[in-house]
Design a protein around this motif. Structure first.
Motif, PDB file in Angstrom:
ATOM      1  N   ASP A  33       1.930  -4.889   3.554  1.00 18.43           N
ATOM      2  CA  ASP A  33       1.882  -3.674   3.090  1.00 18.43           C
ATOM      3  C   ASP A  33       2.095  -3.001   1.854  1.00 18.43           C
ATOM      4  OD1 ASP A  33       1.495  -0.376   2.736  1.00 18.43           O
ATOM      5  OD2 ASP A  33       2.416  -0.243   5.238  1.00 18.43           O
ATOM      6  N   PRO A  34       1.564  -2.249   0.781  1.00 22.74           N
ATOM      7  CA  PRO A  34       2.114  -2.525  -0.035  1.00 22.74           C
ATOM      8  C   PRO A  34       2.669  -1.295  -0.145  1.00 22.74           C
ATOM      9  CG  PRO A  34      -0.295  -2.388  -0.073  1.00 22.74           C
ATOM     10  CD  PRO A  34       0.122  -2.833   1.064  1.00 22.74           C
ATOM     11  N   ALA A  35       2.743  -0.112   0.685  1.00 18.78           N
ATOM     12  CA  ALA A  35       3.422   0.797   1.110  1.00 18.78           C
ATOM     13  C   ALA A  35       5.046   0.880   1.147  1.00 18.78           C
ATOM     14  CB  ALA A  35       2.798   1.703   1.893  1.00 18.78           C
ATOM     15  N   ARG A  36       4.689  -0.048   2.210  1.00 20.99           N
ATOM     16  CA  ARG A  36       6.258  -0.645   2.384  1.00 20.99           C
ATOM     17  C   ARG A  36       7.116  -1.378   1.906  1.00 20.99           C
ATOM     18  NH1 ARG A  36       8.844  -0.448   7.472  1.00 20.99           N
ATOM     19  NH2 ARG A  36       6.637   1.131   8.319  1.00 20.99           N
ATOM     20  N   ALA A  37       6.013  -2.080   0.650  1.00 21.53           N
ATOM     21  CA  ALA A  37       6.922  -3.369   0.088  1.00 21.53           C
ATOM     22  C   ALA A  37       7.397  -2.250  -0.851  1.00 21.53           C
ATOM     23  CB  ALA A  37       5.719  -3.745  -0.864  1.00 21.53           C
ATOM     24  N   GLU A  42      13.055   0.572   5.624  1.00 25.47           N
ATOM     25  CA  GLU A  42      14.148   1.179   6.085  1.00 25.47           C
ATOM     26  C   GLU A  42      13.127   2.556   6.422  1.00 25.47           C
ATOM     27  OE1 GLU A  42      17.655   0.988   5.018  1.00 25.47           O
ATOM     28  OE2 GLU A  42      17.743  -1.431   5.142  1.00 25.47           O
ATOM     29  N   ALA A  43      12.190   3.098   5.500  1.00 23.24           N
ATOM     30  CA  ALA A  43      12.078   4.424   5.159  1.00 23.24           C
ATOM     31  C   ALA A  43      10.742   4.599   6.276  1.00 23.24           C
ATOM     32  CB  ALA A  43      10.824   3.786   4.287  1.00 23.24           C
ATOM     33  N   THR A  44      10.636   5.726   6.252  1.00 19.97           N
ATOM     34  CA  THR A  44      10.704   6.669   7.441  1.00 19.97           C
ATOM     35  C   THR A  44       9.303   6.718   7.287  1.00 19.97           C
ATOM     36  OG1 THR A  44      10.290   9.110   6.086  1.00 19.97           O
ATOM     37  CG2 THR A  44      12.612   8.516   7.545  1.00 19.97           C
ATOM     38  N   PRO A  45       8.007   6.801   8.667  1.00 10.79           N
ATOM     39  CA  PRO A  45       6.626   7.621   8.637  1.00 10.79           C
ATOM     40  C   PRO A  45       6.495   8.059   8.082  1.00 10.79           C
ATOM     41  CG  PRO A  45       7.940   6.880  10.765  1.00 10.79           C
ATOM     42  CD  PRO A  45       8.739   7.156   9.986  1.00 10.79           C
ATOM     43  N   GLU A  46       6.896   9.316   7.461  1.00 10.49           N
ATOM     44  CA  GLU A  46       6.432  10.222   6.624  1.00 10.49           C
ATOM     45  C   GLU A  46       7.206  10.041   4.981  1.00 10.49           C
ATOM     46  OE1 GLU A  46       9.032  11.411   8.659  1.00 10.49           O
ATOM     47  OE2 GLU A  46       7.789  11.402  10.240  1.00 10.49           O
ATOM     48  N   THR A  47       7.674   9.273   4.979  1.00 10.58           N
ATOM     49  CA  THR A  47       7.385   8.122   3.254  1.00 10.58           C
ATOM     50  C   THR A  47       6.686   7.497   3.099  1.00 10.58           C
ATOM     51  OG1 THR A  47      10.274   7.883   3.574  1.00 10.58           O
ATOM     52  CG2 THR A  47       9.409   7.963   1.823  1.00 10.58           C
ATOM     53  N   LEU A  48       7.030   6.821   3.862  1.00  9.89           N
ATOM     54  CA  LEU A  48       5.285   5.800   3.774  1.00  9.89           C
ATOM     55  C   LEU A  48       4.094   6.545   3.885  1.00  9.89           C
ATOM     56  CD1 LEU A  48       5.802   3.281   7.179  1.00  9.89           C
ATOM     57  CD2 LEU A  48       6.214   2.675   4.222  1.00  9.89           C
ATOM     58  N   ALA A  49       3.366   7.663   4.730  1.00  8.16           N
ATOM     59  CA  ALA A  49       2.203   8.145   4.544  1.00  8.16           C
ATOM     60  C   ALA A  49       1.979   9.309   3.137  1.00  8.16           C
ATOM     61  CB  ALA A  49       2.496   9.220   5.475  1.00  8.16           C
ATOM     62  N   ALA A  50       3.230   9.013   2.573  1.00  3.70           N
ATOM     63  CA  ALA A  50       3.397  10.160   1.616  1.00  3.70           C
ATOM     64  C   ALA A  50       2.868   8.890   0.247  1.00  3.70           C
ATOM     65  CB  ALA A  50       4.499  10.673   1.125  1.00  3.70           C
ATOM     66  N   ILE A  51       3.898   7.559   0.377  1.00  2.00           N
ATOM     67  CA  ILE A  51       3.358   6.384  -0.206  1.00  2.00           C
ATOM     68  C   ILE A  51       1.638   6.296  -0.416  1.00  2.00           C
ATOM     69  CG2 ILE A  51       3.862   4.369  -1.185  1.00  2.00           C
ATOM     70  CD1 ILE A  51       6.514   5.116  -0.537  1.00  2.00           C
ATOM     71  N   ARG A  52       1.448   6.141   0.697  1.00  2.00           N
ATOM     72  CA  ARG A  52      -0.122   6.049   1.137  1.00  2.00           C
ATOM     73  C   ARG A  52      -0.940   7.010   0.457  1.00  2.00           C
ATOM     74  NH1 ARG A  52      -0.434   1.436   4.854  1.00  2.00           N
ATOM     75  NH2 ARG A  52      -2.720   2.910   4.651  1.00  2.00           N
ATOM     76  N   ALA A  53      -0.875   7.867   0.431  1.00  2.00           N
ATOM     77  CA  ALA A  53      -1.540   8.941   0.184  1.00  2.00           C
ATOM     78  C   ALA A  53      -1.214   9.062  -1.161  1.00  2.00           C
ATOM     79  CB  ALA A  53      -0.978  10.180   0.616  1.00  2.00           C
ATOM     80  N   ASP A  54      -0.333   8.954  -1.561  1.00  3.83           N
ATOM     81  CA  ASP A  54      -0.057   8.758  -3.292  1.00  3.83           C
ATOM     82  C   ASP A  54      -1.123   7.365  -3.998  1.00  3.83           C
ATOM     83  OD1 ASP A  54       1.156   9.711  -5.354  1.00  3.83           O
ATOM     84  OD2 ASP A  54       2.420   8.373  -6.005  1.00  3.83           O
ATOM     85  N   LEU A  55      -0.427   6.897  -3.479  1.00  7.95           N
ATOM     86  CA  LEU A  55      -1.424   4.874  -3.903  1.00  7.95           C
ATOM     87  C   LEU A  55      -2.555   5.619  -3.672  1.00  7.95           C
ATOM     88  CD1 LEU A  55       0.893   2.396  -3.463  1.00  7.95           C
ATOM     89  CD2 LEU A  55       0.471   3.220  -5.360  1.00  7.95           C
TER      90      LEU A  55
END
Lengths: 318, 305
Positions: A33-37, A42-55
Motif C-alpha cells: 500500500d503506497p500510503a502505508r509505505a 505505526e501510522a494511525t488510520p486517520e493519517t493513512l486516510a489523509a495520505i490516501r486522499a492527498d495522493l
C-alpha cells in the motif's frame, strides 16, 4: 507522404496511450500500500486516510490515470524512494551513458553488418561468403554477455588493450570516453551485426539479379556505382526495418552489457530499482523505454518512407 | 532473424481443389521433407547437437554423479579434468558438469514455455487478423503495443510484482515473441486465404471457423514450426540473460545464466567456470539455429541454396 506520416504518427500516439495504461495498471498491481509505505507501519488510520486522499488513491481509476498522465507529460516522474532524488534527475544522469553505448553498438552493427553482407553477396559461393555466414551463425548462437566476459578476460585484462570497466563522461575527456566505450559497443553490436549481415546479404543477392541492375551494367555503368547506387540502396529498405525491429533487443542487451562493464547507465538504474523495490523508478524506467521504443520505430518508418517513396499506409507491409 | 518472412507456396504447386491436404499428398510431402533434412549436412549437425542437448537435459540425474546444489567446501576451484570432476568445480565446490546438465534442463524448459505461449497466443491472433480484414487494424495495434515492451522490461515488471522466477522469465520471453508469431501467421493466412481450396470450401458454405481450423491452420503449420525454432534460441539466451541479472531463475537452482554470473566474480581464479556454461548456451543455440535453417530450407522449396 504527409498523409502517410500523419497516420503513422497517430498510430504511435495510440500505442503510447495504450502502453501508458498498461504501465498505470501494472503499478496498481504492485504489492503493498503506497500510503502505508509513506506513513510507516505505526501510522494511525486517520493519517493513512489523509495520505490516501492527498495522493488521490480514493479517486476512481480513470481519474487517477488522468492525473498520472498529466504528471508524466509535465516531466514529473515522482521521487525515488531509495535516494529521495527526483526520478527525472536520475534518468537524465544515466540515460546518456546508455545512449552512447547503443549508438556505438549500432555503428558496429551497421559498419560490420552491411560491409560483410555486401562482400558475401558479391562473392557468392566463395570463401568470403562462408566466412561471413560462419560469423553470423556463431554471433547469433553466443550470448553477448558471455562474449563480454571473455572480452574482459582476454582483451582487457589478458592483453591490456582496453579498460575492463568504468565510464568517463564525454565532456571530461573525449579520448578516454571513446576508449571506455569501444569494448562494450563491440560486444553489444555483434549479434545485431549478424542480423544485419544476414539480411543485407539476402537482399543484395536478390537485388543483384534484378533486371535494372543488369541493365545498368549493360549500359556500362561501373560495377561499384551499380552496387551502391542501385543494389545497396534497395537492399537498405529491408535492413532499416530489421534494425528497427531489433532495437528492443538492443535496449535489453544494453542493460546486461552495462552490468558486465560496470557502466553507470540506465540499465544499472533499472536493475537497482527492481532489487531495492524502488517502484517510482521502476515505473519511470518502463515509461522511458516504451516511449523511446515507440518513437524510434516511428523514426524508422519515416526513414523507411524516405528511402522508398513507394511505401504507403495500407500497403502490403502494414 | 525477426524479418517478416516472405512465404512462398508450401509444398510446390497448390493442392487440387477437391482434395486439400489429402492423406497421400501429406505422406509424400513428409517423405520429401525428411529426405531433404537428411541430405543437408549442416542440418544434420544441428539435429545431432539438439539430440545431444535433449539427452543430457532429460538424463541429467543419470549421467551426473552429484546433486546440482551439493556444496563441497573442501574442493572449490578444481581444474577441469580433475578426477571425478570432468569440468572442474566452482567457488562452492559444486560440480560444473552437473550444474550444466541441470542448467540445460532449465534452459529448455523456459524455451518450451516461451514457444508454447507465443504459439498459443500468436496463432489465433494471426489467423484472425489475416482472415477478417476489420480485425487486422486492432490486432496490429495490439502487437505494436506488445512490441513497445522489450522482454527485459516485461521481466522487470513481472519481477517487481511477483518476484523473479523461472515462470516469470518464461512468460516475459513468450509475450515478447507473440508479435512476430502474429505477423508470420497473419501473412501466411492472407496467402492461403486466396488459394482455390479455400474458395471451394467457402462455396460449400463452410463456416469461417471450420475453414480456419481445417484448411488454413494445417497449411500454416510449417511456418509456425520454423518460427518456433527461431524463438527457441532467443528464449534460451533470454533466460540466461534474465538469470544472469537476477531477474530469472533464483539460486541455488542451477541455470546457465546464474553460473555465468557467479563465475564472473572469480573469473581470474577459475576462468573455466565462466567458459563452459557459455559454451553450453552456444551449443544449444547453434543446434536450434542450424536445424531451424535446414528445416526452413526443406519446407520451403524456393529458399534452397
Amino acid at each position: 507522404m504527409a498523409r502517410y506520416l500523419g497516420i503513422r504518427a497517430l498510430q504511435s500516439v495510440v500505442t503510447l496511450v495504450l502502453s501508458s495504461i498498461v504501465v498505470f495498471l501494472g503499478v496498481r498491481a504492485l504489492p503493498g500500500d503506497p500510503a502505508r509505505a509513506l506513513a510507516g507501519e505505526e501510522a494511525t488510520p486517520e493519517t493513512l486516510a489523509a495520505i490516501r486522499a492527498d495522493l488521490g488513491l480514493d479517486d476512481p481509476l480513470p481519474q487517477q490515470y488522468l492525473a498520472f498522465l498529466g504528471q508524466v507529460l509535465r516531466g514529473d516522474l515522482g521521487t525515488s524512494v531509495r535516494t529521495g532524488q527526483p526520478v527525472t534527475e536520475l534518468v537524465a544522469a544515466t540515460l546518456p551513458v546508455t545512449l552512447w553505448l547503443s549508438l556505438g553498438a549500432l555503428l558496429v552493427a551497421i559498419v560490420v553488418g552491411i560491409g560483410a553482407g555486401v562482400v558475401a553477396a558479391v562473392h557468392r559461393g566463395r570463401w568470403p561468403e562462408w566466412v561471413a555466414n560462419g560469423f553470423t551463425l556463431v554471433a547469433l548462437s553466443v550470448p553477448s554477455f558471455w562474449l563480454g566476459i571473455l572480452a574482459i578476460l582476454y582483451l582487457a585484462v589478458g592483453l591490456g588493450w582496453f579498460p575492463a570497466s568504468g565510464f568517463v563522461p564525454l565532456r571530461e575527456d573525449p579520448l578516454r570516453w571513446a576508449y571506455h566505450l569501444v569494448l562494450p559497443s563491440l560486444v553489444l553490436g555483434t549479434a545485431l551485426a549478424a542480423v544485419v549481415m544476414r539480411q543485407t546479404r539476402a537482399s543484395m543477392i536478390t537485388a543483384l539479379s534484378t533486371d535494372y541492375v543488369r541493365t545498368a551494367r549493360a549500359k556500362g555503368m561501373p560495377r561499384g556505382k551499380v552496387l551502391t547506387r542501385f543494389a545497396l540502396r534497395n537492399s537498405l529498405i529491408v535492413v532499416v526495418t530489421i534494425v528497427g525491429l531489433q532495437l528492443g533487443g538492443l535496449i535489453s542487451g544494453a542493460v546486461v552489457t552495462e552490468r558486465i562493464f560496470g557502466l553507470p547507465g540506465f540499465g544499472k538504474l533499472t536493475l537497482d530499482s527492481v532489487f531495492t523495490r524502488d517502484y517510482p523508478v521502476v515505473q519511470a524506467v518502463v515509461i522511458v523505454v516504451t516511449a523511446a521504443y515507440v518513437l524510434i520505430n516511428l523514426a524508422v518508418d519515416v526513414l523507411y518512407s524516405v528511402i522508398n517513396p513507394r511505401i504507403r499506409v495500407g500497403g502490403s507491409q502494414a | 532473424m525477426t524479418s517478416t518472412p516472405v512465404d512462398p507456396p508450401v509444398g510446390g504447386p497448390p493442392p487440387p481443389p477437391t482434395t486439400p491436404g489429402s492423406e497421400a499428398d501429406l505422406g509424400s510431402r513428409r517423405g520429401r521433407v525428411v529426405r531433404e533434412l537428411l541430405g543437408n549436412p549442416l542440418g544434420l549437425v544441428g539435429g545431432g547437437l539438439l539430440l545431444l542437448v535433449v539427452l543430457v537435459a532429460v538424463l541429467a540425474p543419470l549421467i551426473t554423479a552429484y546433486s546440482p546444489t551439493e556444496v563441497d567446501f573442501d574442493l572449490p576451484f578444481q581444474k577441469p579434468l580433475t578426477e571425478g570432476y570432468p569440468l572442474g568445480t566452482d567457488d562452492l565446490g559444486r560440480d560444473v558438469w552437473t550444474r550444466i546438465a541441470y542448467g540445460a534442463r532449465a534452459s529448455l524448459l523456459v524455451g518450451l514455455i516461451a514457444v508454447g505461449l507465443a504459439v498459443a497466443v500468436g496463432t489465433p491472433l494471426g489467423l484472425a487478423a489475416g482472415w477478417w480484414g476489420w480485425l487486422d487494424a486492432i490486432v496490429s495495434r495490439l502487437t505494436d503495443l506488445m512490441l513497445a515492451f522489450p522482454f527485459l522490461v516485461i521481466a522487470v515488471g513481472l519481477a517487481a510484482i511477483n518476484g523473479a522466477s523461472l515462470t516469470g522469465a518464461a512468460v516475459a520471453l513468450g509475450i515478447s515473441q507473440v508479435p512476430t508469431m502474429v505477423r508470420v501467421v497473419r501473412a501466411e493466412t492472407i496467402r492461403v486465404k486466396q488459394l482455390e481450396f479455400v474458395t471451394a470450401a467457402r462455396s460449400l458454405d463452410a463456416s469461417s471457423g471450420r475453414i480456419l481450423a481445417q484448411h488454413v491452420l494445417p497449411n500454416t503449420a510449417s511456418t509456425i514450426i520454423v518460427q518456433a525454432t527461431v524463438i527457441m534460441p532467443v528464449a534460451v539466451i533470454g533466460e540466461a540473460i534474465l538469470s544472469f541479472l537476477g531477474l530469472g531463475i533464483q539460486p541455488p537452482t542451477p541455470s546457465l545464466g546464474i553460473m555465468l554470473s557467479d563465475a564472473q566474480q572469480y573469473i581470474f581464479r577459475a576462468p573455466s567456470a565462466a567458459i563452459f556454461p557459455g559454451v553450453a548456451i552456444a551449443v544449444i543455440c547453434l543446434g536450434f539455429n542450424l536445424f531451424g535453417d535446414a528445416l526452413r530450407d526443406a519446407l520451403d522449396p524456393t529458399s534452397r541454396r
